[in-house]
Structures are given as C-alpha cells and as structure tokens.
Design a protein around this motif. Sequence first.
Motif, mmCIF file in Angstrom:
data_model
loop_
_atom_site.group_PDB
_atom_site.id
_atom_site.type_symbol
_atom_site.label_atom_id
_atom_site.label_comp_id
_atom_site.label_asym_id
_atom_site.label_seq_id
_atom_site.Cartn_x
_atom_site.Cartn_y
_atom_site.Cartn_z
ATOM 1 N N SER A 48 -0.379 4.847 8.734
ATOM 2 C CA SER A 48 0.696 4.442 7.841
ATOM 3 C C SER A 48 0.189 3.954 6.491
ATOM 4 C CB SER A 48 1.530 3.326 8.498
ATOM 5 O OG SER A 48 0.735 2.179 8.686
ATOM 6 N N ASN A 49 -1.109 3.715 6.360
ATOM 7 C CA ASN A 49 -1.671 3.213 5.113
ATOM 8 C C ASN A 49 -2.534 4.295 4.463
ATOM 9 O OD1 ASN A 49 -0.629 0.565 5.452
ATOM 10 N ND2 ASN A 49 -2.210 0.208 7.006
ATOM 11 N N LYS A 50 -2.088 4.812 3.343
ATOM 12 C CA LYS A 50 -2.829 5.858 2.638
ATOM 13 C C LYS A 50 -3.943 5.244 1.819
ATOM 14 C CE LYS A 50 1.097 9.011 2.304
ATOM 15 N NZ LYS A 50 1.981 9.778 1.383
ATOM 16 N N ILE A 51 -5.067 5.992 1.681
ATOM 17 C CA ILE A 51 -6.216 5.541 0.905
ATOM 18 C C ILE A 51 -6.297 6.394 -0.356
ATOM 19 C CG2 ILE A 51 -8.716 5.255 0.921
ATOM 20 C CD1 ILE A 51 -8.506 5.097 3.969
ATOM 21 N N THR A 52 -6.524 5.763 -1.466
ATOM 22 C CA THR A 52 -6.568 6.500 -2.722
ATOM 23 C C THR A 52 -7.606 5.916 -3.659
ATOM 24 O OG1 THR A 52 -5.277 7.280 -4.605
ATOM 25 C CG2 THR A 52 -4.746 5.101 -3.762
ATOM 26 N N GLN A 53 -8.133 6.739 -4.572
ATOM 27 C CA GLN A 53 -9.001 6.265 -5.637
ATOM 28 C C GLN A 53 -8.155 6.107 -6.888
ATOM 29 O OE1 GLN A 53 -11.964 9.467 -5.334
ATOM 30 N NE2 GLN A 53 -13.482 7.870 -4.937
ATOM 31 N N TYR A 54 -8.241 4.893 -7.471
ATOM 32 C CA TYR A 54 -7.459 4.621 -8.680
ATOM 33 C C TYR A 54 -6.002 5.021 -8.455
ATOM 34 C CZ TYR A 54 -12.206 4.504 -10.395
ATOM 35 O OH TYR A 54 -13.532 4.244 -10.539
ATOM 36 N N SER A 107 -9.804 -4.229 5.063
ATOM 37 C CA SER A 107 -11.123 -4.835 5.254
ATOM 38 C C SER A 107 -12.212 -3.779 5.387
ATOM 39 C CB SER A 107 -11.114 -5.744 6.487
ATOM 40 O OG SER A 107 -10.944 -4.977 7.668
ATOM 41 N N LYS A 108 -11.876 -2.598 5.927
ATOM 42 C CA LYS A 108 -12.857 -1.532 6.095
ATOM 43 C C LYS A 108 -13.177 -0.825 4.777
ATOM 44 C CE LYS A 108 -11.626 -0.774 10.921
ATOM 45 N NZ LYS A 108 -11.007 0.109 11.920
ATOM 46 N N LEU A 109 -12.311 -1.038 3.785
ATOM 47 C CA LEU A 109 -12.530 -0.419 2.479
ATOM 48 C C LEU A 109 -13.051 -1.400 1.438
ATOM 49 C CD1 LEU A 109 -9.225 1.663 2.277
ATOM 50 C CD2 LEU A 109 -11.487 2.466 2.958
ATOM 51 N N ALA A 135 -9.967 12.810 6.007
ATOM 52 C CA ALA A 135 -8.942 13.026 7.043
ATOM 53 C C ALA A 135 -9.201 12.158 8.257
ATOM 54 C CB ALA A 135 -8.932 14.512 7.438
ATOM 55 N N TYR A 136 -10.476 11.998 8.604
ATOM 56 C CA TYR A 136 -10.845 11.153 9.749
ATOM 57 C C TYR A 136 -10.430 9.706 9.504
ATOM 58 C CZ TYR A 136 -13.752 8.509 12.968
ATOM 59 O OH TYR A 136 -14.180 7.646 13.923
ATOM 60 N N ILE A 137 -10.725 9.199 8.285
ATOM 61 C CA ILE A 137 -10.372 7.804 7.960
ATOM 62 C C ILE A 137 -8.860 7.600 8.049
ATOM 63 C CG2 ILE A 137 -10.299 6.101 6.107
ATOM 64 C CD1 ILE A 137 -12.977 6.245 7.372
ATOM 65 N N ILE A 138 -8.122 8.531 7.490
ATOM 66 C CA ILE A 138 -6.662 8.396 7.494
ATOM 67 C C ILE A 138 -6.119 8.492 8.916
ATOM 68 C CG2 ILE A 138 -4.517 9.487 6.738
ATOM 69 C CD1 ILE A 138 -5.954 10.287 4.179
ATOM 70 N N ARG A 139 -6.676 9.403 9.691
ATOM 71 C CA ARG A 139 -6.162 9.633 11.055
ATOM 72 C C ARG A 139 -6.474 8.474 11.991
ATOM 73 N NH1 ARG A 139 -4.616 9.529 15.281
ATOM 74 N NH2 ARG A 139 -4.295 11.123 16.882
ATOM 75 N N VAL A 165 -11.791 2.264 -4.013
ATOM 76 C CA VAL A 165 -10.900 2.770 -2.987
ATOM 77 C C VAL A 165 -9.956 1.642 -2.531
ATOM 78 C CG1 VAL A 165 -10.742 3.827 -0.702
ATOM 79 C CG2 VAL A 165 -12.647 4.402 -2.208
ATOM 80 N N GLN A 166 -8.670 1.965 -2.426
ATOM 81 C CA GLN A 166 -7.699 0.982 -1.947
ATOM 82 C C GLN A 166 -6.591 1.694 -1.199
ATOM 83 O OE1 GLN A 166 -6.362 -0.596 -5.800
ATOM 84 N NE2 GLN A 166 -4.382 0.404 -5.460
ATOM 85 N N LEU A 167 -5.800 0.903 -0.447
ATOM 86 C CA LEU A 167 -4.653 1.461 0.249
ATOM 87 C C LEU A 167 -3.561 1.814 -0.754
ATOM 88 C CD1 LEU A 167 -4.438 -0.937 3.340
ATOM 89 C CD2 LEU A 167 -5.524 1.309 3.189
ATOM 90 N N ASP A 168 -2.766 2.802 -0.372
ATOM 91 C CA ASP A 168 -1.751 3.306 -1.296
ATOM 92 C C ASP A 168 -0.389 2.649 -1.088
ATOM 93 O OD1 ASP A 168 -0.975 4.897 -3.397
ATOM 94 O OD2 ASP A 168 -0.315 6.537 -2.101
ATOM 95 N N SER A 169 -0.302 1.693 -0.145
ATOM 96 C CA SER A 169 0.964 1.017 0.128
ATOM 97 C C SER A 169 0.770 -0.488 0.008
ATOM 98 C CB SER A 169 1.468 1.365 1.532
ATOM 99 O OG SER A 169 0.520 0.966 2.503
ATOM 100 N N PRO A 170 1.822 -1.207 -0.433
ATOM 101 C CA PRO A 170 1.694 -2.667 -0.582
ATOM 102 C C PRO A 170 1.624 -3.353 0.776
ATOM 103 C CG PRO A 170 3.948 -2.012 -1.000
ATOM 104 C CD PRO A 170 3.162 -0.726 -0.840
ATOM 105 N N PHE A 171 1.154 -4.576 0.746
ATOM 106 C CA PHE A 171 1.119 -5.403 1.955
ATOM 107 C C PHE A 171 2.540 -5.510 2.509
ATOM 108 C CE2 PHE A 171 1.512 -9.636 3.922
ATOM 109 C CZ PHE A 171 0.514 -9.550 4.887
ATOM 110 N N PRO A 172 2.770 -5.191 3.780
ATOM 111 C CA PRO A 172 4.135 -5.198 4.336
ATOM 112 C C PRO A 172 4.638 -6.632 4.573
ATOM 113 C CG PRO A 172 2.564 -4.630 6.053
ATOM 114 C CD PRO A 172 1.772 -4.731 4.780
ATOM 115 N N GLU A 173 5.695 -6.990 3.916
ATOM 116 C CA GLU A 173 6.309 -8.313 4.125
ATOM 117 C C GLU A 173 7.771 -8.252 3.739
ATOM 118 O OE1 GLU A 173 4.652 -11.388 1.694
ATOM 119 O OE2 GLU A 173 4.555 -10.117 -0.085
ATOM 120 N N ASP A 174 8.531 -9.236 4.241
ATOM 121 C CA ASP A 174 9.962 -9.309 3.983
ATOM 122 C C ASP A 174 10.342 -10.779 4.040
ATOM 123 O OD1 ASP A 174 12.767 -9.226 4.024
ATOM 124 O OD2 ASP A 174 12.785 -7.310 5.108
ATOM 125 N N LEU A 175 10.911 -11.289 2.969
ATOM 126 C CA LEU A 175 11.199 -12.724 2.870
ATOM 127 C C LEU A 175 12.090 -13.211 4.009
ATOM 128 C CD1 LEU A 175 10.766 -15.288 1.230
ATOM 129 C CD2 LEU A 175 12.794 -14.681 -0.134
#
Length: 945
Positions: free
Chosen positions: A46-52, A310-312, A37-41, A318-328
Amino acid sequence: MLKNDVIQSFENHHDKRIKKYLNLFLALVISSSIYTAYIIRYTNTSNKITQYSSGISYETYNYGLSKCEEIKRIKPDNNHIQSRTSNPRFVPGTKDILLKNARILDGIGQDFLGDVLLKNGIISEITNYDEKKNDINVNDDTVVIDLKKKFVTPGLIDMHSHAGVSSWPYLKGTDDVNEETDPLTPFVRAKDALNPSDPAIRIISSGGVTTSLIIPGSGNLMGGEGYVIKMRNVSTLSVDDMGINYGINPSEEKEWRWLKMACGENPKKVYRFQNRIPTTRLGEGWLFRKKFQEVRTLFRKQNDWCDSASKLSSNNNVQLDSPFPEDLQYDSLMALFRGDAKLNIHCYETHDLEAIIRHSLEFNFTISALHHALDAYRIPDVIKRANSQITIATFSDNWGYKKEAFQASTRSPKILADAGIPVALKSDHPVTNAQHLAFEAAKAHHYGLDEKLSIASITSVPARALGLNHRIGQITIGYDADLVVWDSHPLSLGATPLEVYIDGIPQFDTPNSVLSGKSKGSKRSSAQNEPIKNKVKRKERIASSVIINNIGKIFVNKDTIIEPKNSSVKDENISIIIKDGLVECIGNCVISNHNPPEVIDLNGGYVLPGMIAVGGSLGLIEIGQEPSTTDGFVPIINYPDSEDQVIKAIDGLKFGGKHLEAAYKAGVLCSITSPLSFGVINGISVAFRTGSYTVLDEEPIIESETALHVQIGVSFKNAYIPSVSSQIGLLRRTLLRAVFKPTTRNIYSKVAKGLVPLAVHTDNKDEIASLIKLKQQISNHGGDLRLIIIGGTEAHLIAEQLSKNNVSVVLSPSRPVPNLWTAKNVLIGSPITNTTGIEILVKHKVKVAIGVHNSAWTRNLVWDAGWAVTNSNGLLDEKDAVALISWNLEEIFNLNRKKLNKQGLSKGNIANFVAYDGNPFDLNTKVRLVAGGGRKDILIDPIQD
C-alpha cells in the motif's frame, strides 16, 4: 526505457564494444526493475516508493517520519520518577507552610503523628514522630501552624465528575455534558467545553476534593475525552492552566489522556428516542466492535507505513509516495491502542461488564476503570479476566433508579476489595454532590470496607487509576502539596475540612487560630478502630419477645428521655421488655428468670422512635425508569373544581418492595407519600407503616388523607400551566373558591379550613413568600391554611416571616445545592459559610424537619439528622436530631395521635422503635433491632442488602 527499444538499439550497433556495454546496461535495467518490484511487493503493497516523489512533499514525508519517531519513543515511566523538588503549578510568592503536630492519614495505609512542610508547591519534608521528632528547618516567612493532632489527608480525588460541563445552576446554555448527535463521538473533548467559572468547583473543593476527572456523560457509547483538573480557580480563568498536565515536561513525565465510554441502558435509551442504532445491547456490541476494528486497521496501517519508511531511511533520495495514515476522529482511540490513554467505562450489569472486557481482549486494549459497576461484586472472577488490573469506580449506596442499578449491594466495595480488586468511590457530580465525596467513603466503611481502604478509595486508588499516583493521592515527599485539614476524622459523620491546600495554596484562608483551635471531635466509638475481620458477625433473625438490656438512652418522645442517672454506676440498667410485640416494661425493669426471651445487650446504645420519611416515592416507585414498576403519573389538573379529580396515593400503594424493606431495616417505620405528578396538584398523600404487607394488615395506614400536595416552581411548568405565576394563580383561585363555597366533602375546603395541611414542594424564596401571602389572604377571609414547605432551599432567607406566619419547613435535601437558577442562594456551610439554612430556621423558631430527596437514601435519615447537628456550631443537640426525623414531622402533618399512641415506647403499646448498638450519629453504629413498622415480629440484627 522499454525492453524492445533496448533490443532494437542493440541490433543497430555493430561495434562489439558497444554491444558489450549495451548488454551490461540491459542487465542493470532488468535487475533494477526486479529489485524495485520486490521491495514494493514484499515491503508494503500500500506504500509506494519514489525518488523525488511528486506524490507527497518532502515536508509531508518528514512529518510522517516524526510521527513514527513519536510512536517508537519510549514514554516516561511515572512510577520511577525521582523525587520532585518543585511543582510547575507553583504560584510564585506563595509562602511555605509547616503543618505541625498533625495526625497524618497518608492515603496508602499509614497513620502517624508528624509534621509536613509545603514548599514550592510540593510536599517538601515529612517528620514521623514515631521514627524521630527532629524539627524541620524553615525560613522566617514560613507559616507555622500547630494542628494539635487534627487529621490531615491527601487531597481527595474524584475520578468521575461532570463539574464544569454540567454547571450549577442548571441552564441549557451551560449544558455541555453529552454530544448526543451520534452514539460514537470519541473525538470530542471535555476540555473544550469546561466552564472554569462553574460555582460547583469551589463548593466541591470545600469538601476536600483537590483533583477531578471531568468526563462527558453516558448518553453515547463513546462519549469523548476527559480532562483532569485541579479544583482551584486560577487567576487567568484558563482551562489549560487548571489541567493536571499544566507545565509538565513530557520527556520526563508521561502526559496521560483519559477516555469515556458507556454501555447498557443509557445509550439504548438515548438512541431509541432517535430511532437509530443502538436500541439494544445487540446494536451496542456491533457499534463498539465496528469502531474498534476501524481503529485497529488504522493502527496497523500506521505501523506498516513506519516499517516501510524505516527500511528506506538510509537512502535520502527515496521516500514513500503516500502520507502517514491518520485521521483526527480516531486520534483519542489511537492513543488508547498505543497505551497513552486511560479508558473509563460506564457499565452496570454483569453481562455488560463482561461484554466490554470481551471487546478489550478481542482488540487488545486495556481498561483502566469500570464506573458505577453496581453489579461488579457479583463477577470478580470475570473482571480478573481482563488483560490489566481494573479499578471499580462505584457508589457506596446509590441504587435502584433503573433496572441495571437495582441489584446493587451495600457490601459491594468490601466484596471487591476482598477479591483483590481496587475500589474507588466517586461522585458522578451532580448526580451526587462531589462536595461530600468523603461521605461516600465513610458509608462504604460503615458497610464493611476496611478503614485504610476507605481512605485509599478517595485518594491513592483513583490516583493510580488515572496514572497520576506519582504526584497525587498520598502524603509523600515530592508529591503535589494537595492536603486537607479536617475538623474530625474524615470518615466520621459530618466531617468537614477546616482548610484545603492545592499546590500548597490555602483555598479558604482559614485563620490559624481556627486551625490551631479545639477540634470538633467525632462520634466514633472505640469499635470504629476495631478491625472489620474481628467484629462479631451477626445473623438476621426475628422474634416475638425480647429483652433489651444496657441501654444508654431512650428517646420516648419530645418530653421524655430515659437514661441512667449516673453512668458510672454499673448496676443501673435501663431496659425494655417486649412480649408478643407489646412493650411490657421500659426503664428499670425487673427481669424474670423463668423462661426469659432472648436478651439483646445494647452496650450503651440508643433507642429512637420509628423515623418518618417525607418527600420520597416509597410505596409508589420501585424502579424509577421502569413504568411497569411504578404507580404512574396522575393527570395534570387544570381546573380543580371537582373532588373526583384529586388522586389519593393510598389507592396506588404497593407493599413489600426493596426500597420499603431497606427503609424498614434502617428504622424508618412510617412514610408520607404523595401521588406522582408533572403538574401543580399532585394529590393527597398517605401516611403508612413501611413494614406492612398489604392494606389489609392490621392498621397499616396511619392517615389516609395526610396532606394535599402541590408543586410550585420552574421544574413544574408544562404546556397547560406554563408559568410559575399561573401555578400560584391556580392555587389561589382554587383555595379562595373553597373558602367562599365550602363543602364538607371537598378536599380543597378541608385544606382551606386547616383540617388537612397544604404541603407545597418549592425552593425559591419569592415563591415561598407568595405562598405566605396566600396564607394571609385565606386567613383574612375566614380560612386557616396549615402551610408546609417541602424543599425549602432558600427558606432561610425569609425565616422571620415563616416563623411569624407559623409555616413549617421540611428541608429536602437536608444539605441543599444551588442546582436551580431559582434556588441558587444556598448556604453551603463551613469552610465557605459560617452557618447553614437549617441553623437560621431553628434560630427563628421555625418548625423544621428533614425530608427524603432520593428514595435510595431513605435509610440514611438518621445520618442526615446527625450531620445537621454535628455542623450546627452547638445550636442543635441529639434530641433536636431525633426531632428532625420523628416527632417534628408528627406535629407538622398532624398525624392521627390516637393511632400513633397505640404504637411507640409506652407500656402496653405495640412496640414501634429502632435500637442501635451505639450512638446512631456515629457511622460505625449498627441497627440491632427494629420493632413495629406494621409488623408484629421483631427484626434482630437486620442486614442491608
């Protein structure tokens, strides 16, 4: 596992050891939950952390990491690139070229005699004779050319062009300059529309331009991404292969991108017609800031995502649960915010320039160049408030076509340069023909910009503004082998490339005998090399009487030229004495010592009769895009049966405007102006004196019915007369009716009888041929049509018929371009063609003159005439140049001789002439005195605003 389930399990076990382990397990579960909870907070809400994670794939996550690496990667510093030994654009099989004995203007301030070796597509070696004269070692296949001190410059760089996206000739099918469906289209790319087969590309390169920034137009606030190309056709016809970044190694050389935006009148005008925002500068400012805020938000989201990732990075599970934010759609703007794109903004007025600088400071992006920026000279301190050095990419003397271009100054480049602001001269092709980019720099020098800075304004300055000064824009070892060999000094009038090298490849296959032959030379006075700061500063003033001494040549009329019989005799003095506005003496005058008027020493300068402007809108239009400042357009005449329908320009004249003042100060003392029309029949032109104040002045009008003006061609088709054939048919019916039913009052009868000339504005050879046939038909029925062609782009193709039928031609512009499908057969001149249209017309003894195509350039008439002579291969001389802009026009339009003879260069006449402090066909020469033009006072040392 839920907390209650853990407690229940604990209560069901009685074994103390089991209780101990369950207690430890509970502590671990609670601690882990708190840590997560601390890491997420505190890391990124806006970026969720998840295992697999099942949210995004491992591949998607790795793609995001690669984008982060790209963002963090330190880009190459092009300013510290070590000397290059090859050019990725080099074409195998290209021979090495050694240019010997060249007068090198290197683009960064040096001027020396030396040798240059072009090898592997780069400048491989340079020898400066002032430092040493060691021979450069070459192989047996090297092409060695002795230039015999001809001038060599870097290839010219045009940092504002629409070549390839607005192709010649203009067709709807090739018009790709603006995506105007939305005011914000930063995502479109010129690269995707560029036409590598645009004939303009070769024409432009013939003027020495080797690199161009091709950008979208200025109809949008954010027009899109530009594309820098080398101006040579490639065998593949590949747009990618033409690109300046072709073949470079992005890890060694920064791959710049270029963006185009615009502010001010253009976007307002476009979207006002669509009844959508922006219709005001208020709307423009909001849309800019709204879009920049969207980009900044995405910019921060990307940074946050990368920080979280970078912190993960140490935990592979462990990785973020959302894709890199970009828009063409934000890709190009993101490049701007990350410092990977150069921003070029079309802006004119002081408040527009300040507004875009304000936006850049608010959203922390940099501006590379402000384009056009005709008001920039008024606010150098404001421009310096930007967070980076801004280049002003401007015109030398194109002005007045809209309000934001009306307060321009010819002194702008010098004022900006004196303030330490870099100045680049550009074309805005096809607004001005980029083939003559060097002429822009030459005019800026004429108006005060230092010679070295003038050369730099079309070489090293735009190279730096484009981020390409590590490889183009100067003659330096390791730079691209882009060079121009000139037939005269590049800032001299009519200077023309003999050969242009791009990536070491000669573009025009000029024979070595020509390159090694005699130089054309240049009419550059000794004062040309005199530092600007040391020149005498003259103050504009008026006088009623004056003595003009030490005149080198007086062009009185086509039959009389006065000049010293022996220029080596110092005591032989040719003078003009003007007393109270009248010519008292001309030639060898005896000057009284009793109370003499001011004496003007011309120091061998020339005196010309007042020049005549034909084809422009002088007196009827002040600001072209502001209806309240124009006379307006006459109704379209479909059935010209009545004299009452024909409009006379004399009724709409407005004297004293800025355009008229500029023409008058340049010695253009008469204008022939016709009514404005979108139809076939314009109306009746008036010949008037440009310096007059009202029609009530003493004889301001030379001829109230100068000619009936008609327009034939595709540009003049309308809903009422929808074809060229119907245009010619209308003219035929009108004139034949006037022949069969003549009246003394009807203008058409006067035209049919030859009492009033018929001036037809047209360019196409077939339309001109039809008009010649109409002239013959009128003659066969007893009429006598005095036909004048104005425009005449393709007139040279039927020069023999024009001569036989006594048809005159007023070339307008004097250097035509193939901008119309029906006028694409243009003779461009050297180095593409061996001759020009004006030469062919003169050879066939057609009565020729030069007209005004753009009222802003009326003051350049004498230069247009001089250019024609300079590049006529010896066919024309100085007298012919004067004829093109004076007495030829008097004869062509049959101006009232009695009225004209009252003014001029004869004793007893009202003085009507222009005097120069040197040869007027030398761009360094200035106007010293203007007499006449409807004014009694004499203007001394006029200053062009």
